[in-house]
Design an enzyme around this catalytic site. Structure first.
Site, PDB file in Angstrom:
ATOM      1  N   LYS A   1       0.843  -1.208   0.000  1.00 39.98           N
ATOM      2  CA  LYS A   1       0.000   0.000   0.000  1.00 39.98           C
ATOM      3  C   LYS A   1       0.874   1.254   0.000  1.00 39.98           C
ATOM      4  O   LYS A   1       0.600   2.215  -0.731  1.00 39.98           O
ATOM      5  CB  LYS A   1      -0.934  -0.004   1.216  1.00 39.98           C
ATOM      6  CG  LYS A   1      -2.074  -1.021   1.053  1.00 39.98           C
ATOM      7  CD  LYS A   1      -2.799  -1.349   2.348  1.00 39.98           C
ATOM      8  CE  LYS A   1      -3.788  -2.499   2.080  1.00 39.98           C
ATOM      9  NZ  LYS A   1      -4.403  -3.060   3.265  1.00 39.98           N
TER      10      LYS A   1
ATOM     11  N   GLN B   1      -5.003  -1.949   9.283  1.00 41.22           N
ATOM     12  CA  GLN B   1      -4.895  -3.275   8.676  1.00 41.22           C
ATOM     13  C   GLN B   1      -5.538  -4.324   9.586  1.00 41.22           C
ATOM     14  O   GLN B   1      -5.274  -4.384  10.780  1.00 41.22           O
ATOM     15  CB  GLN B   1      -3.419  -3.615   8.422  1.00 41.22           C
ATOM     16  CG  GLN B   1      -3.187  -4.905   7.673  1.00 41.22           C
ATOM     17  CD  GLN B   1      -3.728  -4.887   6.243  1.00 41.22           C
ATOM     18  OE1 GLN B   1      -3.710  -3.865   5.569  1.00 41.22           O
ATOM     19  NE2 GLN B   1      -4.200  -6.028   5.772  1.00 41.22           N
TER      20      GLN B   1
ATOM     21  N   ASP C   1     -11.323   2.482   3.838  1.00 44.00           N
ATOM     22  CA  ASP C   1     -11.774   1.087   3.763  1.00 44.00           C
ATOM     23  C   ASP C   1     -13.290   1.000   3.596  1.00 44.00           C
ATOM     24  O   ASP C   1     -13.817  -0.053   3.227  1.00 44.00           O
ATOM     25  CB  ASP C   1     -11.403   0.349   5.058  1.00 44.00           C
ATOM     26  CG  ASP C   1     -10.209  -0.561   4.902  1.00 44.00           C
ATOM     27  OD1 ASP C   1      -9.995  -1.076   3.789  1.00 44.00           O
ATOM     28  OD2 ASP C   1      -9.491  -0.768   5.903  1.00 44.00           O
TER      29      ASP C   1
HETATM   30  N1  GUN Z   1      -7.326  -7.283   5.682  1.00 40.88           N
HETATM   31  C1  GUN Z   1      -7.757  -8.031   4.637  1.00 40.88           C
HETATM   32  N2  GUN Z   1      -8.466  -7.268   3.762  1.00 40.88           N
HETATM   33  C2  GUN Z   1      -8.470  -6.023   4.283  1.00 40.88           C
HETATM   34  C3  GUN Z   1      -9.033  -4.800   3.823  1.00 40.88           C
HETATM   35  O1  GUN Z   1      -9.685  -4.697   2.779  1.00 40.88           O
HETATM   36  N3  GUN Z   1      -8.810  -3.723   4.638  1.00 40.88           N
HETATM   37  C4  GUN Z   1      -8.116  -3.817   5.800  1.00 40.88           C
HETATM   38  N4  GUN Z   1      -7.988  -2.713   6.529  1.00 40.88           N
HETATM   39  N5  GUN Z   1      -7.587  -4.931   6.250  1.00 40.88           N
HETATM   40  C5  GUN Z   1      -7.760  -6.030   5.475  1.00 40.88           C
END
Ligand code: GUN
Length: 310
Positions: free
Chosen positions: A55, A99, A122
């Protein structure tokens, strides 16, 4: 081997989206706005570390700023909450992503509820979930938003068609069903406990597999000509399983021998592809779209916060 013409190319669509976001970021930079994404990682889960690094890297490639906040696994609820508060009030921060999964001892809902909905890239905050349900979305969860972009850009018509979503997670299944509904599909949301799941999925003209079970969706789950989107991602480390999933596929076996693992989705692609009309591969299908949409959401948040709706 899968007929190349059937493949829904997520890698290609993701790179188109990234290029568009890079253009948007350049335009914003010209007027003094440089979107910034802050990513919070608690603990040392290796998969999460990979995602978080990727990211940050993609943000930089698209000209955005990003900060990664790494906290020890024993970080308490109050400490993490205080970081979120600080990012919420920091005017430099446009997007906040915590995350998941968070370590035991931290309640994810409490933390996600604390993120400013305007910075919730998100799309997991109850305000964003509610706005999506009402059909007036602000920030939409990245993976289902990516699937919608893939379907749109590959020219797949949804209006009036039967869509079946397998999996009811907050991250994918539920928002996916909402997005398809708003695109005028007739939507069935089912899951691992649905009785006679295959008879339900066989109704699908558009089938979205997001159930988190390796190769669950076999040939008997799919009607001829269906569009199959595989959101699953599983690392297969057992050679016998790889041989069963990809019989005679030398490329897969070579990849396995090189890395000791291959990725596979929720769909038994080898057996489903000959039946499906279109299908996403794993890897190279939905995966690349998630980060591309996170970047799009960050640019969008930067604009929304400054009263520049896109
Ligand atoms: N862990 C797995 N998929 C995601 C996601 O789309 N966002 C976040 N924040 N954590 C994740």
């Amino acid at each position: 081997m899968i007929d190349e013409n059937k493949l829904l190319n997520g890698t290609k669509v993701a790179s188109e989206i990234r290029a568009e976001v890079a253009d948007e970021v350049r335009e914003l930079s010209d007027i003094g706005i440089r979107p910034r994404l802050d990513v919070v990682l608690v603990g040392d889960d290796p998969a999460s570390q990979v995602y978080v690094r990727s990211k940050a890297k993609t943000s930089a490639e698209l000209g955005m700023r990003s900060e990664t906040h790494i906290l020890p696994a024993d970080t308490g609820q109050a400490e993490l909450g205080a970081l979120i508060d600080r990012l919420n009030t920091d005017d430099e921060v446009d997007g906040i992503l915590v995350q998941l999964p968070l370590p035991r001892g931290v309640d994810s809902s409490t933390i996600l509820d604390r993120i400013d909905p305007a910075k919730d890239v998100d799309g997991f905050h109850p305000i964003n979930v509610g706005r999506l349900q009402q059909g007036r979305p602000l920030l939409v969860p990245c993976t289902p938003a990516g699937v919608m972009e893939l379907l749109r850009r590959e020219g797949i018509d949804l209006k009036g068609r039967r869509a079946v979503v397998v999996g009811r997670s907050d991250i994918v299944g539920k928002p996916m069903a909402m997005l398809l509904l708003h695109a005028h599909a007739t939507v069935t949301l089912c899951h691992s406990r649905t009785r006679d799941l295959a008879s339900v999925t066989r109704e699908a003209e558009i089938l979205i597999a997001a159930v988190g079970q390796r190769a669950l969706i076999g040939a008997e789950f799919v009607s001829p000509g269906a569009v199959v989107v595989d959101v699953g991602m599983h690392r297969v480390t057992d050679r016998d399983v790889v041989e069963h999933l990809y019989p005679g596929n030398e490329k897969k076996m070579a990849a396995f021998d090189k890395r000791g693992a291959v990725l596979c989705g929720d769909v038994d692609t080898t057996r489903v592809a000959p039946i499906a009309g279109r299908i996403t591969p794993v890897p190279g299908g939905v995966g690349p779209l998630t980060i591309a949409m996170l970047m799009a959401n960050t640019a969008r948040a930067a604009k929304l916060r400054r009263g520049r709706p896109s």
